[in-house]
Design a protein around this motif. Structure first.
Motif, PDB file in Angstrom:
ATOM      1  N   ALA A   1       0.830  -1.203   0.000  1.00  0.00           N
ATOM      2  CA  ALA A   1       0.000   0.000   0.000  1.00  0.00           C
ATOM      3  C   ALA A   1       0.865   1.254   0.000  1.00  0.00           C
ATOM      4  CB  ALA A   1      -0.927  -0.009   1.216  1.00  0.00           C
ATOM      5  N   GLN A   2       1.937   1.248   0.785  1.00  0.00           N
ATOM      6  CA  GLN A   2       2.851   2.389   0.795  1.00  0.00           C
ATOM      7  C   GLN A   2       3.472   2.609  -0.585  1.00  0.00           C
ATOM      8  OE1 GLN A   2       5.329   0.999   4.172  1.00  0.00           O
ATOM      9  NE2 GLN A   2       4.946   2.989   5.072  1.00  0.00           N
ATOM     10  N   ALA A   3       3.944   1.525  -1.183  1.00  0.00           N
ATOM     11  CA  ALA A   3       4.587   1.647  -2.494  1.00  0.00           C
ATOM     12  C   ALA A   3       3.624   2.180  -3.538  1.00  0.00           C
ATOM     13  CB  ALA A   3       5.138   0.280  -2.931  1.00  0.00           C
ATOM     14  N   LEU A   4       2.343   1.810  -3.430  1.00  0.00           N
ATOM     15  CA  LEU A   4       1.359   2.237  -4.430  1.00  0.00           C
ATOM     16  C   LEU A   4       0.895   3.666  -4.175  1.00  0.00           C
ATOM     17  CD1 LEU A   4      -1.536   0.019  -5.757  1.00  0.00           C
ATOM     18  CD2 LEU A   4      -1.840   2.462  -5.412  1.00  0.00           C
ATOM     19  N   VAL A   5       0.405   3.916  -2.974  1.00  0.00           N
ATOM     20  CA  VAL A   5      -0.220   5.211  -2.686  1.00  0.00           C
ATOM     21  C   VAL A   5       0.794   6.345  -2.697  1.00  0.00           C
ATOM     22  CG1 VAL A   5      -1.499   6.518  -0.950  1.00  0.00           C
ATOM     23  CG2 VAL A   5      -2.088   4.129  -1.382  1.00  0.00           C
ATOM     24  N   LEU A   6       1.967   6.108  -2.120  1.00  0.00           N
ATOM     25  CA  LEU A   6       2.948   7.180  -2.002  1.00  0.00           C
ATOM     26  C   LEU A   6       3.581   7.554  -3.337  1.00  0.00           C
ATOM     27  CD1 LEU A   6       4.720   6.181   1.334  1.00  0.00           C
ATOM     28  CD2 LEU A   6       2.902   7.860   0.975  1.00  0.00           C
ATOM     29  N   GLY A   7       3.343   6.737  -4.356  1.00  0.00           N
ATOM     30  CA  GLY A   7       3.885   7.076  -5.670  1.00  0.00           C
ATOM     31  C   GLY A   7       3.360   8.387  -6.207  1.00  0.00           C
ATOM     32  N   VAL A   8       2.182   8.803  -5.737  1.00  0.00           N
ATOM     33  CA  VAL A   8       1.600  10.044  -6.230  1.00  0.00           C
ATOM     34  C   VAL A   8       2.459  11.249  -5.862  1.00  0.00           C
ATOM     35  CG1 VAL A   8       0.179  10.602  -4.217  1.00  0.00           C
ATOM     36  CG2 VAL A   8      -0.635  11.208  -6.509  1.00  0.00           C
ATOM     37  N   PHE A   9       3.328  11.106  -4.863  1.00  0.00           N
ATOM     38  CA  PHE A   9       4.221  12.197  -4.481  1.00  0.00           C
ATOM     39  C   PHE A   9       5.494  12.170  -5.339  1.00  0.00           C
ATOM     40  CE2 PHE A   9       1.662  11.334  -0.686  1.00  0.00           C
ATOM     41  CZ  PHE A   9       1.118  12.601  -0.480  1.00  0.00           C
ATOM     42  N   LEU A  10       5.258  12.304  -6.655  1.00  0.00           N
ATOM     43  CA  LEU A  10       6.336  12.425  -7.646  1.00  0.00           C
ATOM     44  C   LEU A  10       7.273  11.221  -7.645  1.00  0.00           C
ATOM     45  CD1 LEU A  10       7.190  16.207  -7.157  1.00  0.00           C
ATOM     46  CD2 LEU A  10       5.448  15.148  -8.611  1.00  0.00           C
ATOM     47  N   CYS A  11       6.773  10.050  -7.298  1.00  0.00           N
ATOM     48  CA  CYS A  11       7.476   8.761  -7.403  1.00  0.00           C
ATOM     49  C   CYS A  11       8.530   8.534  -6.310  1.00  0.00           C
ATOM     50  CB  CYS A  11       8.180   8.603  -8.753  1.00  0.00           C
ATOM     51  SG  CYS A  11       7.098   8.745 -10.197  1.00  0.00           S
ATOM     52  N   LEU A  12       8.992   9.568  -5.638  1.00  0.00           N
ATOM     53  CA  LEU A  12      10.145   9.424  -4.750  1.00  0.00           C
ATOM     54  C   LEU A  12       9.902   8.483  -3.573  1.00  0.00           C
ATOM     55  CD1 LEU A  12      11.455  13.111  -4.762  1.00  0.00           C
ATOM     56  CD2 LEU A  12      12.287  11.154  -6.072  1.00  0.00           C
TER      57      LEU A  12
END
Length: 331
Positions: free
Chosen positions: A170-181
């Motif tokens: 979930a972290q890897a998927l959702v946090l991608g919206v923050f410019l992939c970093l």
């Protein structure tokens, strides 16, 4: 209002609507138009009768007629099980196939990084010394690494790793919206941990034990994390480079299917959790437990490249059906 006069005046419309509802599967085009018109008209009649409060029996009968007419006009909703079946046979695999190059790239990049970390640790005694005392490292490679998979009952251990892996995905998927970093960070962290474990095991001649215990569940588990990361990276890149679409529109078109991917991966990680909880530490024949992991991985990839490819070619995007095509904006 004289309710008897009102009912007598509109009874022909009510009777006609009831006949059309009964014949709804055999209506002509003109009769279908008439059904829609009468449904709207009788809905207004129901409001009038209900507001008068004079005849609850008539109100109840008209309510039932309007409800049946509404079903005939709009069509009955598909059962929930059919929605679930459509999700797992079309929507979910179609999104996985459409985003395949993103999660394949995430897989290759993470494995390469993890391998580099492992080789560095395995070939540099100074790095190994910095990771712990000789006694603690010896205990890890001789006992702790293998005991991790059997020190808890299978069911509770499976539930624990399922929860942990679902959270990482979930972290890897959702946090991608923050410019992939953040997604890149999650991948790097998991790759470094895997490489560190492998490096220590290989440095002490336990490479066979490492792969024998990682591969059964790790193939499917890591693939699920890589899929989540790939979709997350696609989200972030869509925000950076939306193409000809407005940025928020492009993000919405990618985010809605991404939610479905997150839900689908819960099941995939549940299966890998079962393998880790009941196979990895408890099946003592190495080739058999690795074989179980390979079969699970092959079945997942076959699922993506058969059902997913077919659904994708048929135009399935994984987006929400019936979504608004436009959104209000300030004018």
């Amino acid at each position: 209002m004289e309710l008897d006069v009102f009912a007598a005046a509109h009874k022909p419309d009510w009777d006609r609507l009831e006949r059309l509802v009964r014949r709804r599967r055999r209506l002509t085009g003109a009769e279908t138009d008439e059904l829609v018109e009468l449904y709207q008209r009788v809905s207004t009649h129901l409001s009038v009768v209900r507001s008068s409060g004079q005849d609850p029996i008539l109100t109840g009968w008209l309510s039932g007629l309007v409800a049946r007419a509404r079903s005939a006009v709009t069509g009955a909703h598909a059962p929930a099980w059919r929605d679930i079946l459509n999700f797992f046979t079309r929507s979910f695999p179609a999104v996985l196939y459409r985003t395949r190059w993103w999660w394949i790239a995430a897989s290759l990049g993470t494995v390469a990084f993890s391998t580099a970390i492992g080789v560095w640790i395995a070939t540099d005694p100074a790095v190994q010394s910095a990771m712990g005392t000789p006694e603690s490292i010896r205990a890890y490679v001789e006992n702790d690494f293998a005991n991790y998979y059997v020190e808890h009952p299978g069911a509770s251990f499976a539930a624990q790793v399922w929860t942990n892996n679902a959270w990482a995905a979930a972290q890897a998927l959702v946090l991608g919206v923050f410019l992939c970093l953040p997604t890149v960070y999650v991948l790097a962290l998991n790759g470094a941990n895997l490489g560190a474990a492998g490096g220590l095991m290989f440095a002490h001649g336990k490479g066979d034990v490492f792969f024998g215990l990682i591969l059964p569940h790790g193939l499917l588990e890591l693939t699920a994390v890589f899929v989540a990361a790939g979709v997350g990276l696609k989200l972030g890149w869509t925000l950076i480079a939306p193409g000809p679409r407005p940025r928020l529109q492009a993000l919405g078109e990618e985010a809605r299917p991404a939610i479905g991917v997150a839900l689908g991966l819960v099941l995939v990680l549940f299966i890998s959790g079962l393998i880790e909880g009941f196979v990895t530490g408890w099946v003592h024949t190495t080739w058999l437990r690795i074989g179980i992991g390979v079969v699970a991985e092959v079945l997942f990839l076959a699922y993506v490249y058969t059902l997913g490819r077919r659904a994708h070619r048929e135009g399935e995007t994984g987006d929400i059906e019936g979504r608004p095509q436009t959104a209000p904006v300030a004018g």
